[in-house]
Motif scaffolding. Structure first.
Motif, PDB file in Angstrom:
ATOM      1  N   UNK A 273       0.853  -1.188   0.000  1.00 22.90           N
ATOM      2  CA  UNK A 273       0.000   0.000   0.000  1.00 22.90           C
ATOM      3  C   UNK A 273       0.892   1.241   0.000  1.00 22.90           C
ATOM      4  N   UNK A 274       1.131   1.725  -1.203  1.00 17.37           N
ATOM      5  CA  UNK A 274       2.055   2.840  -1.418  1.00 17.37           C
ATOM      6  C   UNK A 274       1.602   4.071  -0.632  1.00 17.37           C
TER       7      UNK A 274
ATOM      8  N   UNK B 102       1.147   4.605   2.345  1.00 17.84           N
ATOM      9  CA  UNK B 102       0.302   4.413   3.519  1.00 17.84           C
ATOM     10  C   UNK B 102       0.968   4.925   4.788  1.00 17.84           C
TER      11      UNK B 102
ATOM     12  N   UNK C 164       0.077   8.566   5.898  1.00 20.69           N
ATOM     13  CA  UNK C 164      -1.280   9.069   6.107  1.00 20.69           C
ATOM     14  C   UNK C 164      -1.388   9.740   7.465  1.00 20.69           C
ATOM     15  N   UNK C 165      -2.261  10.716   7.527  1.00 15.07           N
ATOM     16  CA  UNK C 165      -2.332  11.543   8.728  1.00 15.07           C
ATOM     17  C   UNK C 165      -2.808  10.772   9.952  1.00 15.07           C
ATOM     18  N   UNK C 166      -3.569   9.708   9.748  1.00 15.84           N
ATOM     19  CA  UNK C 166      -4.132   9.025  10.902  1.00 15.84           C
ATOM     20  C   UNK C 166      -3.371   7.756  11.247  1.00 15.84           C
TER      21      UNK C 166
ATOM     22  N   UNK D 222      -1.577   7.638  14.598  1.00 17.50           N
ATOM     23  CA  UNK D 222      -2.595   7.574  15.645  1.00 17.50           C
ATOM     24  C   UNK D 222      -3.086   6.141  15.828  1.00 17.50           C
ATOM     25  N   UNK D 223      -3.351   5.536  14.680  1.00 14.64           N
ATOM     26  CA  UNK D 223      -3.888   4.200  14.663  1.00 14.64           C
ATOM     27  C   UNK D 223      -2.947   3.218  15.352  1.00 14.64           C
TER      28      UNK D 223
ATOM     29  N   UNK E  66      -2.541   3.500  19.148  1.00 12.34           N
ATOM     30  CA  UNK E  66      -3.658   3.135  20.008  1.00 12.34           C
ATOM     31  C   UNK E  66      -4.171   1.729  19.763  1.00 12.34           C
TER      32      UNK E  66
ATOM     33  N   UNK F 212      -3.605  -0.952  17.417  1.00 11.68           N
ATOM     34  CA  UNK F 212      -3.562  -1.821  16.252  1.00 11.68           C
ATOM     35  C   UNK F 212      -4.713  -2.801  16.223  1.00 11.68           C
ATOM     36  N   UNK F 213      -4.407  -4.014  15.779  1.00 13.73           N
ATOM     37  CA  UNK F 213      -5.454  -4.999  15.535  1.00 13.73           C
ATOM     38  C   UNK F 213      -6.247  -5.393  16.783  1.00 13.73           C
TER      39      UNK F 213
ATOM     40  N   UNK G 157      -7.447  -3.658  19.008  1.00 15.08           N
ATOM     41  CA  UNK G 157      -8.242  -2.581  19.581  1.00 15.08           C
ATOM     42  C   UNK G 157      -9.702  -2.629  19.122  1.00 15.08           C
ATOM     43  N   UNK G 158     -10.317  -3.780  19.213  1.00 15.30           N
ATOM     44  CA  UNK G 158     -11.718  -3.883  18.813  1.00 15.30           C
ATOM     45  C   UNK G 158     -12.593  -3.796  20.055  1.00 15.30           C
TER      46      UNK G 158
END
Lengths: 304, 320
Positions: A1-2, A4, A7-9, A12-13, A16, A18-19, A21-22
């Motif tokens: 994913x070029x 990626x 990206x601004x978020x 953040x992602x 906090x 990753x995977x 965090x559901x």
């Protein structure tokens, strides 16, 4: 994913969780993944599954009713509270339906649902109304906000009394579901009771309206305290709670709340056969299920 | 805020200088600090509009709550719509620190005196719309909002930190739904492409008018309320989204969309601003329906709020 990484978020992602965090109940595992679902000795699996449907269907149907308030509630705080209550009940329903599925109680749903549909969804989406085991109390239309809270008060009071006892069930899965559920149900009961107090002892209009709501809900008490044959056998096996055993507690709680709310306590209705538990329902359930099940049934081969 | 009174200048020119120094040093303005009236008004307008967007934004997806096609999807959607109510609450609270009143702001929304993001005036036609809203609409909102975590007004910046964490979570959930649907039946894949076709252009419009037609932008940027221009954020969003679309296996409905090898950024076709203006002016497919639902929630339940107030007054001082 070029690109990626830029990206601004993205940062953040990652920061906090990753995977992992559901939110609860929204992960990928099926509700009972990793749980030992062996049926205890001396317990009839079909009875156990049928009992789970009774408790699960009540939760599913009431969750659906409460969800109808989302975007229509009196205050934003109440949007959050009503959605939260619905989510709790939905979570209980998922566990209970999965438990029913785990012991092979799937009714006719498996003839309609494709293999890839998990048991909880086969049971929720691919049973017809006559296969549901919910009571008229949770099926009835919401009415206004006062009636909705009166119904929630009654339903949460009954369910909390049952779940508190179910923590001792010989089925460890049911006992664990109950142990988790009591905390949720205590909050639901408290929330509904506070509204019944405010409305009963609020303005003349709110008093009149919530009294009408309580009066509309009251006749549904009649079918709640008579055990079915399935429940009787499971009570003997140490798995289920006899609904007759919670009647006094329910009556005491409701009387206390209604008295404090300056509301009239109507005469307790005489017991009737547990029609809902036996699969007899009115048009409200058919309509509710039509909405709940429509999309899933349009695409029976789909996975979501 | 805790500075001794003696250090606090009292004449307006000195207060203005102190405010400007706070902005210049990239420090936060807090509720009890002096601020220019224009700054306060601009913030109230922006925060209220943002809060309204969260609350109205519950509706398009909320329309699928009762019909979500699996219990897991129902739980995800319910949790998401609940989060949006929570975001609305933080944001109205942030506006209240500036002297606004939530009930009054809600009235202004219902009377159409204040706006909300025009994206929420489009209908959700299939369940794929739920996923596309999460991916594209929340994705665009995140691009807009992450810089606001550094907004000059403290309560707004802090509210945005929490909002952005939850929004990024929603975006992933939306994308995950679309991935699942793209692995599903041909009908499901067609639903996803159709939803992308309908939401792509409106999502680009979420960044607001182009920089040369955005009257309030320059002042907001000077005040540190806004950190990047509309066009700059829109470009970031496009650059971020194109590879995600490729990975998902959908086509973004813009024949002019292509990577510019010189800049490494994507060029895209002209946005139909007449549609944006028409929707913003109240002529979108769902404007009236959205406001009517909000009005009904207020009016049909007025007796409930009156009762709660009456009860609180009767029992004031009593321990609950």
């Amino acid at each position: 994913m070029v690109g990626h990484q830029e990206t601004v978020y993205d940062a953040l992602d990652h920061a906090h969780g990753g995977e992992g965090h559901w939110a609860f109940g929204t992960g990928f595992d099926e509700p009972l993944a990793g749980v030992d679902t062996t049926v205890p000795d001396g317990v009839d699996a079909t009875d156990l599954g049928s009992y789970c449907l009774m408790l699960g269907d009540d939760a599913l149907v009431l969750a659906q009713r409460l969800t109808q308030w989302v975007t229509a509630a009196p205050e934003l705080e109440e949007e959050v509270a009503v959605a939260n209550t619905a989510l709790d009940l939905l979570g209980q329903a998922r566990l209970l339906l999965a438990r029913a599925g785990s012991v092979g109680v799937l009714g006719r749903s498996r003839t309609l649902a494709t293999e890839s549909v998990p048991d909880e969804d086969a049971l929720a989406y691919f049973r017809d109304p006559d296969e549901f085991r919910s009571t008229g109390l949770v099926e009835a239309d919401n009415g206004d906000f006062g009636q909705t809270m009166a119904r929630l008060l009654v339903a949460a009071t009954v369910r909390l009394a049952v779940f508190a006892r179910l923590r001792e069930s010989r089925d460890p899965v049911l006992a664990a579901i109950a142990a988790k559920g009591v905390h949720e149900l205590a909050y639901h009961r408290d929330h509904a009771a506070r509204w019944v107090l405010r409305l009963g002892d609020g303005t003349p209009e709110s008093h009149r309206r919530v009294q009408a709501g309580v009066d509309a809900v009251w006749p549904h008490l009649a079918e709640l305290f008579t055990a079915t044959d399935v429940e009787r056998r499971l009570v003997a096996a140490g798995v289920a709670v006899d609904p007759a055993d919670v009647r006094d507690e329910v009556r005491e709680v409701l009387t206390t709340v209604l008295d404090r709310a300056t509301l009239r306590v109507r005469e307790w209705p005489a017991d009737t056969p547990p029609r809902g538990r036996l699969g007899e329902h009115g048009p409200e359930l058919t309509e509710l299920l039509g909405t709940l099940q429509g999309l899933a049934r349009q695409h029976p081969a789909a996975t979501w | 805020m805790s500075a001794p009174t003696l250090d606090r200048p009292t004449d307006e020119a000195a207060l203005q200088r102190q405010f400007e120094a706070t902005i210049a040093a990239d420090r936060r303005v807090e509720p009890r600090d002096w601020m220019p009236e224009g700054y306060r008004r601009t913030l109230i307008r922006q925060i209220a509009q943002h809060a309204h967007s969260e609350i109205i934004g519950m509706q398009p997806e909320g329309d699928w709550l009762l019909a979500a096609p699996s219990l897991r999807r129902k739980a995800i959607l319910l949790a998401k719509v609940q989060d949006e109510a929570g975001h609305g609450m933080y944001l109205y609270s942030a506006a209240e620190t500036l002297g606004a009143d939530r009930a009054d702001l809600t009235d202004k929304l219902i009377e159409k005196k204040q706006k909300y993001s025009s994206i929420f005036n489009y209908p959700t036609l299939t369940y794929a719309d739920v996923g596309v809203i999460g991916w594209l609409v929340d994705g665009a909102a995140i691009c807009n909002q992450v810089p606001l975590c550094r907004s000059s007004y403290g309560p707004y910046a802090r509210a945005m930190i929490r909002v952005c964490k939850e929004e990024s979570f929603h975006q992933r959930q939306g994308y995950e739904l679309l991935m699942t649907m793209m692995r599903g039946t041909p009908e499901q894949r067609a639903m996803v492409q159709d939803a992308v076709d309908r939401w792509w252009w409106p999502s680009l419009m979420m960044f607001g008018p182009p920089d040369d037609d955005s009257p309030n932008s320059a002042q907001s940027m000077a005040w540190g309320i806004k950190r990047h221009s509309n066009d700059e954020l829109r470009q970031r969003y496009v650059d971020m989204t194109v590879p995600q679309a490729e990975f998902l296996g959908v086509t973004l409905p813009d024949p002019e969309l292509r990577l510019d090898p010189d800049t490494g950024r994507h060029r895209f076709g002209a946005i139909d601003w007449s549609e944006f203006k028409a929707v913003l002016a109240g002529n979108g497919p769902c404007n009236d329906e959205r406001i009517a639902r909000r009005r009904a929630a207020r009016d049909d339940n007025a007796w409930v709020t009156e009762a709660a107030t009456a009860y609180a007054e009767k029992h004031a001082g009593a321990v609950a």
